[in-house]
Design a protein around this motif. Structure first.
Motif, PDB file in Angstrom:
ATOM      1  N   MET A  56     -10.471 -10.499 -28.038  1.00  0.00           N
ATOM      2  CA  MET A  56     -10.258 -10.671 -29.532  1.00  0.00           C
ATOM      3  C   MET A  56      -9.373  -9.458 -29.738  1.00  0.00           C
ATOM      4  O   MET A  56      -8.841  -9.744 -31.154  1.00  0.00           O
ATOM      5  N   TRP A  57      -9.634  -8.345 -29.520  1.00  0.00           N
ATOM      6  CA  TRP A  57      -8.721  -7.225 -29.837  1.00  0.00           C
ATOM      7  C   TRP A  57      -7.236  -7.411 -29.479  1.00  0.00           C
ATOM      8  O   TRP A  57      -6.436  -7.281 -30.419  1.00  0.00           O
ATOM      9  N   GLU A 113      -6.443 -19.051 -31.383  1.00  0.00           N
ATOM     10  CA  GLU A 113      -7.430 -19.827 -32.046  1.00  0.00           C
ATOM     11  C   GLU A 113      -8.485 -20.324 -30.788  1.00  0.00           C
ATOM     12  O   GLU A 113      -9.612 -20.555 -31.463  1.00  0.00           O
ATOM     13  N   MET A 114      -8.131 -20.879 -29.783  1.00  0.00           N
ATOM     14  CA  MET A 114      -9.201 -21.215 -28.792  1.00  0.00           C
ATOM     15  C   MET A 114     -10.228 -20.322 -28.454  1.00  0.00           C
ATOM     16  O   MET A 114     -11.423 -20.398 -28.527  1.00  0.00           O
ATOM     17  N   LEU A 115      -9.774 -19.168 -28.582  1.00  0.00           N
ATOM     18  CA  LEU A 115     -11.021 -17.823 -28.269  1.00  0.00           C
ATOM     19  C   LEU A 115     -11.798 -17.695 -29.265  1.00  0.00           C
ATOM     20  O   LEU A 115     -12.994 -17.496 -29.401  1.00  0.00           O
ATOM     21  N   PHE A 116     -11.164 -17.505 -30.593  1.00  0.00           N
ATOM     22  CA  PHE A 116     -12.076 -17.212 -31.806  1.00  0.00           C
ATOM     23  C   PHE A 116     -12.840 -18.665 -32.122  1.00  0.00           C
ATOM     24  O   PHE A 116     -14.255 -18.581 -32.522  1.00  0.00           O
ATOM     25  N   SER A 117     -12.379 -19.859 -31.811  1.00  0.00           N
ATOM     26  CA  SER A 117     -13.323 -21.025 -31.953  1.00  0.00           C
ATOM     27  C   SER A 117     -14.270 -21.185 -31.143  1.00  0.00           C
ATOM     28  O   SER A 117     -15.258 -21.881 -31.330  1.00  0.00           O
ATOM     29  N   SER A 118     -14.440 -20.464 -30.087  1.00  0.00           N
ATOM     30  CA  SER A 118     -15.497 -20.652 -28.729  1.00  0.00           C
ATOM     31  C   SER A 118     -16.614 -19.809 -29.594  1.00  0.00           C
ATOM     32  O   SER A 118     -17.809 -19.995 -28.843  1.00  0.00           O
ATOM     33  N   VAL A 119     -16.451 -18.908 -30.582  1.00  0.00           N
ATOM     34  CA  VAL A 119     -17.682 -18.534 -31.169  1.00  0.00           C
ATOM     35  C   VAL A 119     -18.016 -18.880 -32.429  1.00  0.00           C
ATOM     36  O   VAL A 119     -18.761 -18.442 -33.304  1.00  0.00           O
ATOM     37  N   THR A 139     -12.819 -19.010 -36.956  1.00  0.00           N
ATOM     38  CA  THR A 139     -11.284 -19.025 -36.959  1.00  0.00           C
ATOM     39  C   THR A 139     -10.621 -17.427 -36.762  1.00  0.00           C
ATOM     40  O   THR A 139     -11.469 -16.392 -37.238  1.00  0.00           O
ATOM     41  N   ALA A 140      -9.570 -17.344 -36.165  1.00  0.00           N
ATOM     42  CA  ALA A 140      -9.117 -15.990 -36.315  1.00  0.00           C
ATOM     43  C   ALA A 140      -8.719 -15.271 -37.855  1.00  0.00           C
ATOM     44  O   ALA A 140      -9.010 -14.079 -37.882  1.00  0.00           O
ATOM     45  N   LYS A 141      -8.512 -16.251 -38.587  1.00  0.00           N
ATOM     46  CA  LYS A 141      -8.263 -15.765 -40.100  1.00  0.00           C
ATOM     47  C   LYS A 141      -9.421 -15.362 -40.583  1.00  0.00           C
ATOM     48  O   LYS A 141      -9.534 -14.292 -41.350  1.00  0.00           O
ATOM     49  N   GLU A 142     -10.581 -16.111 -40.390  1.00  0.00           N
ATOM     50  CA  GLU A 142     -12.044 -15.569 -40.917  1.00  0.00           C
ATOM     51  C   GLU A 142     -12.199 -14.086 -40.363  1.00  0.00           C
ATOM     52  O   GLU A 142     -12.852 -13.131 -40.785  1.00  0.00           O
TER      53      GLU A 142
END
Length: 218
Positions: free
Chosen positions: A44-45, A51-57, A60-63
């Motif tokens: 994440m850093w 987006e696939m990485l952040f959606s896995s938790v 969204t990346a923007k959030e």
């Protein structure tokens, strides 16, 4: 005349791993997300907008980055982060590149305050101010959007008074290679070892240390 545009974080300087994990998990905890693995927190850093990485938790990346900015600000020096930032040993190669005639600038998505503090660390290490300009590649400063939007490259070239023909963008991330591609210049990937990202995007050149950039000047 060769123009070298450099990413900053992860390319010329790096943040200690313990801080990366601490800060990333703190932001996620504020969003109600716990028990994220070491590997995922590190990704994440480094993979800011995967987006696939952040959606896995479940976010969204923007959030995620909005929560980050709300907590740590974007127009002030992040003192804690800077205290855990180190300069790569091979940055001394930048002096030789300048002597060889390269025109150089920084293109970074960091805040101007953090980027300026990091550059002062770099200059103290090498004893010379080698960069002519800093272009902040985010919507709150110089340009409209983060890399891989190519506008940051166009702004840097305009400030330097240089053309695209002999320009290179040197960075450690996929967004740097895509930014170079979108801008119509050559992308050089610095394959640092702190976090091995599988980047398959074609690059004009892949290097392990900045010393290898001397070949571009020949």
């Amino acid at each position: 005349m060769v123009t070298l545009l450099f990413d900053l974080d992860g390319t010329l300087v790096h943040v200690e791993e313990k801080f990366v994990l601490q800060r990333t998990k703190k932001v996620l905890n504020q969003m109600g997300i716990a028990n994220v693995s070491h590997e995922k927190a590190m990704r994440m850093w480094f993979c800011h907008y995967d987006e696939m990485l952040f959606s896995s938790v479940g976010i969204t990346a923007k959030e995620y980055w909005k929560t980050w900015v709300d907590e740590y600000g974007d127009n002030k020096i992040d003192v804690e982060r800077i205290s855990h930032t180190k300069v790569y040993e091979d940055v001394k190669a930048l002096v030789d590149l300048k002597i060889a005639g390269a025109r150089m600038a920084i293109v970074t998505g960091s805040s101007l305050e953090n980027a300026s503090a990091e550059l002062e660390m770099l200059y103290e290490e090498i004893g010379e101010r080698v960069f002519e300009h800093i272009v902040i590649a985010n919507s709150r400063c110089d340009v409209l959007d983060f890399k891989p939007n190519p506008e940051c490259v166009f702004v840097a070239l305009k400030k330097l008074g240089q053309e695209k023909k002999d320009a290179f963008l040197i960075g450690n991330g996929l967004e740097d290679l895509l930014c170079a591609k979108n801008a119509g210049i050559k992308g050089v990937l610095v394959e640092r070892t702190e976090f091995e990202k599988k980047i398959t995007e074609p690059a004009f050149k892949r290097i392990r240390t900045l010393d290898e950039l001397g070949e571009i000047m020949n």
